[in-house]
Design a protein around this motif. Structure first.
Motif, short mmCIF file in Angstrom:
data_model
loop_
_atom_site.label_atom_id
_atom_site.label_comp_id
_atom_site.label_asym_id
_atom_site.label_seq_id
_atom_site.Cartn_x
_atom_site.Cartn_y
_atom_site.Cartn_z
N UNK A 128 -38.40 -2.79 111.50
CA UNK A 128 -39.23 -3.79 110.84
C UNK A 128 -40.54 -3.11 110.45
N UNK A 129 -40.82 -3.05 109.17
CA UNK A 129 -42.06 -2.46 108.66
C UNK A 129 -42.97 -3.60 108.21
N UNK A 130 -44.13 -3.73 108.88
CA UNK A 130 -45.07 -4.79 108.53
C UNK A 130 -46.34 -4.18 107.94
N UNK A 131 -46.89 -4.82 106.95
CA UNK A 131 -48.11 -4.33 106.32
C UNK A 131 -48.31 -5.02 104.98
N UNK A 132 -49.09 -4.40 104.11
CA UNK A 132 -49.29 -4.95 102.77
C UNK A 132 -48.27 -4.33 101.82
N UNK A 133 -48.17 -4.90 100.64
CA UNK A 133 -47.28 -4.32 99.63
C UNK A 133 -47.70 -2.90 99.27
N UNK A 134 -49.00 -2.67 99.15
CA UNK A 134 -49.50 -1.33 98.83
C UNK A 134 -49.10 -0.33 99.91
N UNK A 135 -49.28 -0.72 101.17
CA UNK A 135 -48.93 0.17 102.28
C UNK A 135 -47.43 0.46 102.29
N UNK A 136 -46.64 -0.56 101.98
CA UNK A 136 -45.19 -0.39 101.96
C UNK A 136 -44.75 0.55 100.84
N UNK A 137 -45.38 0.41 99.68
CA UNK A 137 -45.07 1.29 98.55
C UNK A 137 -45.37 2.74 98.92
N UNK A 138 -46.49 2.97 99.56
CA UNK A 138 -46.86 4.33 99.99
C UNK A 138 -45.86 4.86 101.01
N UNK A 139 -45.42 4.00 101.92
CA UNK A 139 -44.47 4.41 102.96
C UNK A 139 -43.18 4.93 102.34
N UNK A 140 -42.67 4.23 101.34
CA UNK A 140 -41.38 4.62 100.76
C UNK A 140 -41.48 5.76 99.75
N UNK A 141 -42.70 6.19 99.45
CA UNK A 141 -42.85 7.41 98.67
C UNK A 141 -42.47 8.62 99.53
N UNK A 142 -42.66 8.46 100.84
CA UNK A 142 -42.37 9.55 101.78
C UNK A 142 -41.05 9.35 102.52
N UNK A 143 -40.53 8.13 102.50
CA UNK A 143 -39.31 7.81 103.26
C UNK A 143 -38.31 7.13 102.34
N UNK A 144 -37.23 7.82 102.02
CA UNK A 144 -36.24 7.28 101.10
C UNK A 144 -35.55 6.06 101.71
N UNK A 145 -35.52 4.94 100.99
CA UNK A 145 -34.87 3.73 101.52
C UNK A 145 -33.37 3.95 101.74
N UNK A 146 -32.90 3.48 102.91
CA UNK A 146 -31.47 3.52 103.22
C UNK A 146 -31.11 2.23 103.95
#
Length: 280
Positions: free
Chosen positions: A195-213
């Motif tokens: 479960x990843x909680x945060x803002x949309x901006x934070x989530x977008x940054x997270x998935x720049x480094x972590x490929x969604x699976x």
């Protein structure tokens, strides 16, 4: 005498989440209609259930619904299951329910696993009122139309999304709804549940480094009362109190209702606002 139809939820990941009643019924029916027979066999084999299987998915739902209705009329008892979760919720099931009602055929819907409520409670966002949206359209025009209708909703919003579209959807939500809080629930009840909680901006940054699976449920904060108040203020900040009252009268409110609303929005006593409405 007609048979009976059962709509049975299946686990969204952990096989232990199936109910005892669901297993009893799956063992007793004549036929099991599956969204994907190969996927369903994993579940059925795990519980040593051997039944006649027929396919029932979104691409053949209309035609297969008629086939199932005919088999029910012949007296067969049939269960419908999807790959995961509850039939009829973003999965085939709604059409056959409608047909059963039309033909006066008995059917029963079992409670069980669903990603919607699991993700909602995990999110930590408001659970009092929520709106399930499901998958947004792939067509930008269509999803833009949907999201415009949701922009002012205060309910928590719930979406499903595939990994290859996750980043695009997060950017789309931020561009159209602003930088709201979100909980991104991945692989619910499975080994790699996160479960990843945060803002949309934070989530977008997270998935720049972590490929969604995996499979995702997005739980997005509704429009906040603070934001609504600020938007209302911006509309009347340059109005006089008299103009503000007239604005609501022009929208169809009577003078008493308009004065009450203006007083509430401006955080003033009604008697103060009333003075400005005497000559209206």
């Amino acid at each position: 005498m007609s048979g009976k139809l059962y709509l049975i939820p299946t686990p969204i990941g952990n096989l232990k989440d199936i109910t005892l009643r669901a297993l009893e019924t799956l063992k007793s029916v004549d036929i099991i209609a599956c969204e994907d027979t190969r996927q369903s066999l994993k579940l059925l084999n795990h519980f040593n259930i051997r039944k006649t299987l027929i396919s029932y998915h979104k691409h053949n739902e209309n035609g297969k619904s008629e086939d199932i209705i005919n088999r029910l009329i012949e007296g067969k008892n049939i269960a419908i299951i999807s790959d995961a979760g509850t039939p009829g919720i973003s999965d085939p099931g709604a059409i056959i329910v409608k047909r059963c009602i039309e033909e006066n055929i008995e059917f029963e819907v079992y409670p069980g696993a669903t990603a919607i409520t699991t993700a909602l409670v995990y999110s930590g966002l408001n659970t009092d009122k929520f709106l399930f949206v499901g998958f947004l359209s792939r067509e930008n025009k269509d999803r833009k139309e949907v999201i415009e209708g949701l922009a002012d909703r205060q309910e928590t919003l719930i979406f499903y999304e595939a990994p290859h579209r996750l980043e695009s959807t997060l950017n789309f939500l931020k561009d159209n709804l602003g930088n709201r809080n979100i909980a991104i629930c991945k692989e619910l009840t499975k080994l790699h549940e996160t479960i990843l909680r945060g803002t949309l901006e934070e989530s977008i940054e997270h998935y720049k480094e972590n490929k969604p699976k995996g499979e995702y449920v997005l739980v997005l904060e509704g429009k906040s009362k603070t934001e609504i108040i600020e938007e209302m203020k911006s509309k009347w900040v340059d109005m006089s109190i008299e103009e503000h009252i007239k604005e609501y009268i022009n929208q169809g409110l009577n003078k008493k209702e308009a004065i009450k609303k203006v007083a509430k929005e401006r955080n003033l006593h009604k008697s103060e606002v009333y003075k400005f409405g005497i000559d209206i």
